[in-house]
Motif scaffolding. Sequence first.
Motif, PDB file in Angstrom:
ATOM      1  N   ARG A 415      71.725 -56.344  72.820  1.00 23.94           N
ATOM      2  CA  ARG A 415      71.055 -56.523  74.109  1.00 23.94           C
ATOM      3  C   ARG A 415      71.244 -55.291  74.978  1.00 23.94           C
ATOM      4  N   ASN A 416      70.236 -55.015  75.805  1.00 25.39           N
ATOM      5  CA  ASN A 416      70.352 -53.898  76.736  1.00 25.39           C
ATOM      6  C   ASN A 416      71.472 -54.159  77.736  1.00 25.39           C
ATOM      7  N   SER A 417      72.096 -53.071  78.171  1.00 19.85           N
ATOM      8  CA  SER A 417      73.205 -53.187  79.112  1.00 19.85           C
ATOM      9  C   SER A 417      72.693 -53.227  80.545  1.00 19.85           C
ATOM     10  N   SER A 418      73.525 -53.753  81.414  1.00 21.43           N
ATOM     11  CA  SER A 418      73.171 -53.776  82.837  1.00 21.43           C
ATOM     12  C   SER A 418      73.622 -52.509  83.540  1.00 21.43           C
ATOM     13  N   THR A 419      74.513 -51.738  82.879  1.00 23.02           N
ATOM     14  CA  THR A 419      74.971 -50.467  83.445  1.00 23.02           C
ATOM     15  C   THR A 419      74.759 -49.365  82.420  1.00 23.02           C
ATOM     16  N   LEU A 420      74.770 -48.129  82.883  1.00 24.54           N
ATOM     17  CA  LEU A 420      74.554 -46.986  81.994  1.00 24.54           C
ATOM     18  C   LEU A 420      75.741 -46.024  82.037  1.00 24.54           C
ATOM     19  N   HIS A 421      76.948 -46.554  82.147  1.00 22.04           N
ATOM     20  CA  HIS A 421      78.123 -45.689  82.273  1.00 22.04           C
ATOM     21  C   HIS A 421      78.420 -44.985  80.946  1.00 22.04           C
ATOM     22  N   LEU A 422      79.072 -43.837  81.050  1.00 23.45           N
ATOM     23  CA  LEU A 422      79.479 -43.066  79.873  1.00 23.45           C
ATOM     24  C   LEU A 422      81.004 -42.970  79.791  1.00 23.45           C
ATOM     25  N   TYR A 442      64.240 -45.482  79.028  1.00 20.36           N
ATOM     26  CA  TYR A 442      65.432 -46.263  79.360  1.00 20.36           C
ATOM     27  C   TYR A 442      66.028 -46.941  78.124  1.00 20.36           C
ATOM     28  N   ALA A 443      65.174 -47.565  77.313  1.00 16.28           N
ATOM     29  CA  ALA A 443      65.668 -48.319  76.155  1.00 16.28           C
ATOM     30  C   ALA A 443      66.357 -47.398  75.153  1.00 16.28           C
ATOM     31  N   ASP A 444      65.729 -46.245  74.849  1.00 19.39           N
ATOM     32  CA  ASP A 444      66.323 -45.321  73.882  1.00 19.39           C
ATOM     33  C   ASP A 444      67.622 -44.718  74.413  1.00 19.39           C
ATOM     34  N   PHE A 445      67.645 -44.421  75.715  1.00 19.49           N
ATOM     35  CA  PHE A 445      68.869 -43.880  76.301  1.00 19.49           C
ATOM     36  C   PHE A 445      70.000 -44.903  76.211  1.00 19.49           C
ATOM     37  N   ASP A 446      69.685 -46.162  76.467  1.00 18.65           N
ATOM     38  CA  ASP A 446      70.708 -47.205  76.411  1.00 18.65           C
ATOM     39  C   ASP A 446      71.225 -47.389  74.983  1.00 18.65           C
ATOM     40  N   VAL A 447      70.318 -47.324  74.004  1.00 17.06           N
ATOM     41  CA  VAL A 447      70.748 -47.431  72.605  1.00 17.06           C
ATOM     42  C   VAL A 447      71.666 -46.267  72.240  1.00 17.06           C
ATOM     43  N   LEU A 448      71.309 -45.058  72.659  1.00 14.78           N
ATOM     44  CA  LEU A 448      72.141 -43.892  72.372  1.00 14.78           C
ATOM     45  C   LEU A 448      73.513 -44.041  73.019  1.00 14.78           C
ATOM     46  N   ARG A 449      73.531 -44.513  74.249  1.00  8.23           N
ATOM     47  CA  ARG A 449      74.799 -44.682  74.959  1.00  8.23           C
ATOM     48  C   ARG A 449      75.678 -45.733  74.278  1.00  8.23           C
ATOM     49  N   ARG A 450      75.084 -46.885  73.942  1.00  9.14           N
ATOM     50  CA  ARG A 450      75.864 -47.941  73.286  1.00  9.14           C
ATOM     51  C   ARG A 450      76.326 -47.511  71.899  1.00  9.14           C
ATOM     52  N   SER A 451      75.493 -46.744  71.209  1.00  7.79           N
ATOM     53  CA  SER A 451      75.890 -46.229  69.897  1.00  7.79           C
ATOM     54  C   SER A 451      77.086 -45.294  70.022  1.00  7.79           C
ATOM     55  N   ALA A 452      77.056 -44.441  71.034  1.00  4.20           N
ATOM     56  CA  ALA A 452      78.168 -43.511  71.241  1.00  4.20           C
ATOM     57  C   ALA A 452      79.457 -44.259  71.565  1.00  4.20           C
ATOM     58  N   LEU A 453      79.354 -45.341  72.316  1.00  3.70           N
ATOM     59  CA  LEU A 453      80.541 -46.152  72.597  1.00  3.70           C
ATOM     60  C   LEU A 453      81.071 -46.792  71.316  1.00  3.70           C
ATOM     61  N   SER A 454      80.162 -47.233  70.445  1.00  2.00           N
ATOM     62  CA  SER A 454      80.580 -47.779  69.153  1.00  2.00           C
ATOM     63  C   SER A 454      81.272 -46.711  68.309  1.00  2.00           C
ATOM     64  N   ASP A 455      80.736 -45.481  68.350  1.00  6.17           N
ATOM     65  CA  ASP A 455      81.368 -44.372  67.628  1.00  6.17           C
ATOM     66  C   ASP A 455      82.793 -44.146  68.125  1.00  6.17           C
ATOM     67  N   ALA A 456      82.957 -44.170  69.442  1.00  6.04           N
ATOM     68  CA  ALA A 456      84.278 -43.920  70.020  1.00  6.04           C
ATOM     69  C   ALA A 456      85.279 -44.977  69.573  1.00  6.04           C
ATOM     70  N   LEU A 500      69.094 -37.899  67.711  1.00  8.54           N
ATOM     71  CA  LEU A 500      70.154 -37.739  68.702  1.00  8.54           C
ATOM     72  C   LEU A 500      71.301 -38.700  68.442  1.00  8.54           C
ATOM     73  N   ARG A 501      70.968 -39.912  67.974  1.00  8.28           N
ATOM     74  CA  ARG A 501      72.021 -40.874  67.694  1.00  8.28           C
ATOM     75  C   ARG A 501      72.925 -40.377  66.545  1.00  8.28           C
ATOM     76  N   VAL A 502      72.303 -39.801  65.499  1.00 11.69           N
ATOM     77  CA  VAL A 502      73.081 -39.292  64.368  1.00 11.69           C
ATOM     78  C   VAL A 502      73.892 -38.064  64.782  1.00 11.69           C
ATOM     79  N   ILE A 503      73.312 -37.193  65.604  1.00  5.43           N
ATOM     80  CA  ILE A 503      74.059 -36.022  66.085  1.00  5.43           C
ATOM     81  C   ILE A 503      75.270 -36.464  66.902  1.00  5.43           C
ATOM     82  N   ALA A 504      75.127 -37.542  67.667  1.00  2.40           N
ATOM     83  CA  ALA A 504      76.266 -38.056  68.429  1.00  2.40           C
ATOM     84  C   ALA A 504      77.391 -38.481  67.493  1.00  2.40           C
ATOM     85  N   ALA A 505      77.043 -39.164  66.398  1.00  2.00           N
ATOM     86  CA  ALA A 505      78.059 -39.575  65.425  1.00  2.00           C
ATOM     87  C   ALA A 505      78.706 -38.359  64.768  1.00  2.00           C
TER      88      ALA A 505
END
Length: 628
Positions: A415-422, A442-456, A500-505
């Motif tokens: 699900r999309n997030s209610s915040t976009l914090h990094l 917005y949707a792609d940015f949120d997916v990239l952000r959540r993916s990066a949090l999963s990576d972390a 971009l998602r793969v580069i983040a990983a």
Amino acid sequence: AGAAWGQRTGAERAAVLHRAGLALAANRDRLIEVMAAETGKTIAEGDPEVSEAIDFAHYYAERARDLDAVQGAIFVPARLTVVTPPWNFPVAISAGGVLAALAAGSGVIVKPAKLAQRSGAVMVEALWEAGVPRDLLVLVDLADRELGTRLISHPAVDRVILTGAYETAQLFRSFREDLPLLAETSGKNAIIVTPSADLDLAAADVIKSAFGHAGQKCSAASLVILVGSVARSERFLSQLTDAATSLRVGRPADPVTQMGPLIEPAEGKLLHALTTLGVGERWLVEPEQLDESGALWSPGIRTGVLPGSYFHLTEFFGPVLGVMHARNLAEAIRFQNAVDYGLTSGLHSLDPAELAEWLETIEAGNLYVNRGITGAIVQRQPFGGWKRSAVGPGTKAGGPNYLYGFGSWVSDPGRNSSTLHLRGLDQSVTDLIEAAQTVLDYADFDVLRRSALSDALAWRDEFGAVKDASDLGLERNLFRYRPLPVTVRLCEDGTLSDLLRVIAAATVSTARFEVSSAIPVPPMVRNVLAEREITVTVENDAEWLERAAAGGIRTSRVRLIGGDRLHGAQAAASSLARALGGSPDVAVYAHPVTQAGRVELLPFLREQAISITAHRFGNPSTLSEGII
């Protein structure tokens, strides 16, 4: 049957596998007997092999549950897996491949090696007794090579599991260039002995590692590299001589036998190794043929093996050990790393500085310190090599990621997030995301952000940690991940957001990587990559394949991005395989891009298991503390 089995939950499959483990235990005596009669395995070698098969059943049962718990991705099992096990471990390796495929949700065809068919059949019968359906697990005996070729190359086969020579992996790929192959292949393994070693212990471990099962193990020590004064130690060479010549060689029917026969009469390169010396070499212990069959040989040790020589670089798979001399540890490591393979490696040293240097620079998947280099135990020492000792993803048998290779992954969008914090991200990842912000909706940015949090989270909990799952105390069994170079390719039917998602990983993994993209990379993102000396090449699919065919891919792994959300870049992977001529030297990851760090970091990392004896005569040792 495979499709229905794959629809069961991991917990349901786990229950069947646990019963399989009990059935294997109940058949221990039959399995030991058939291995002895068919392959010449001694009781001392056969008994722990059955234990390994049992361990595989229970371990993979629990890993089946894990597949259902990966956040951000959904596992899609392969429908049909073909398992082609070797003759040298006809129960453990055969069971390991079969049980892993079953745990992952795949139907299985198993084709035991011709020289160990009865051993494989008894193992399969035990699994049938445990309730594994016969139409889910099929045992085949193929009358000729043509049928084997048709089986391996059949388009309905989703995975092939091979344990055998690197040349066999090449042969399989010649049948079908895009064959999804997971293989543990050849080894040319060495134990390094330095002047600081306990030479008594080193001599015993070298002999056990070289001549267990008559040297017919991919993990066996084929070389011992003596550093500095050890090479001049007549005492140490005498210990090797005495230990080798005192081994009781015979048939497994005799319970005092320590080294059994070869699986078949020595021929080809093994016969050459047992009978012919190279330039500058001499026999420390000359091997002898002990009966008319040509299969029973006493162990052999040759000294004076030169760097770059035939014996230095060639796998022989038999009871012959080569002795090399090195001026210092760095030179010894260069000798070991010079071979094409990287399966097991050993160090005998009581010097912490030497241990640190060796751990940092040796190129092998399984490392052993002040102990033998064979006999890996499930979970404790997950098994699998580097370089040409592995084909495919390189995840280790008996390790936490092995089942991942028995299927594919699709994204679980969440699900999309209610915040976009990094918050919680490494600054290098934050910089990348901020550079991409203006080109993403917005949707792609949120997916990239959540993916990066999963990576972390994946990096913190799994990939960035050194773990000891067994925690024995007097033996440290460590599991870690090491970065390796990867080529990231965005195909014409891929999206910038997935790239971009793969580069983040890749960034989180700390691996070196280069980017090939069919579409221009946004200037701000390209600037961030340029600051990190990451090459970006813009080329269409035809140009990419032309470069690949000309040898332009410089990495051993490629992450392809494109296709649809169900199959990923499988079509592009097939095209790349054809361009590469089916080469086993390049592993291609083509599954759909997911939000799961637990999945997306794996292409950028390779696994390493390290087993360190952490005691001296029962007293705890601090040798490795502060080093790893």
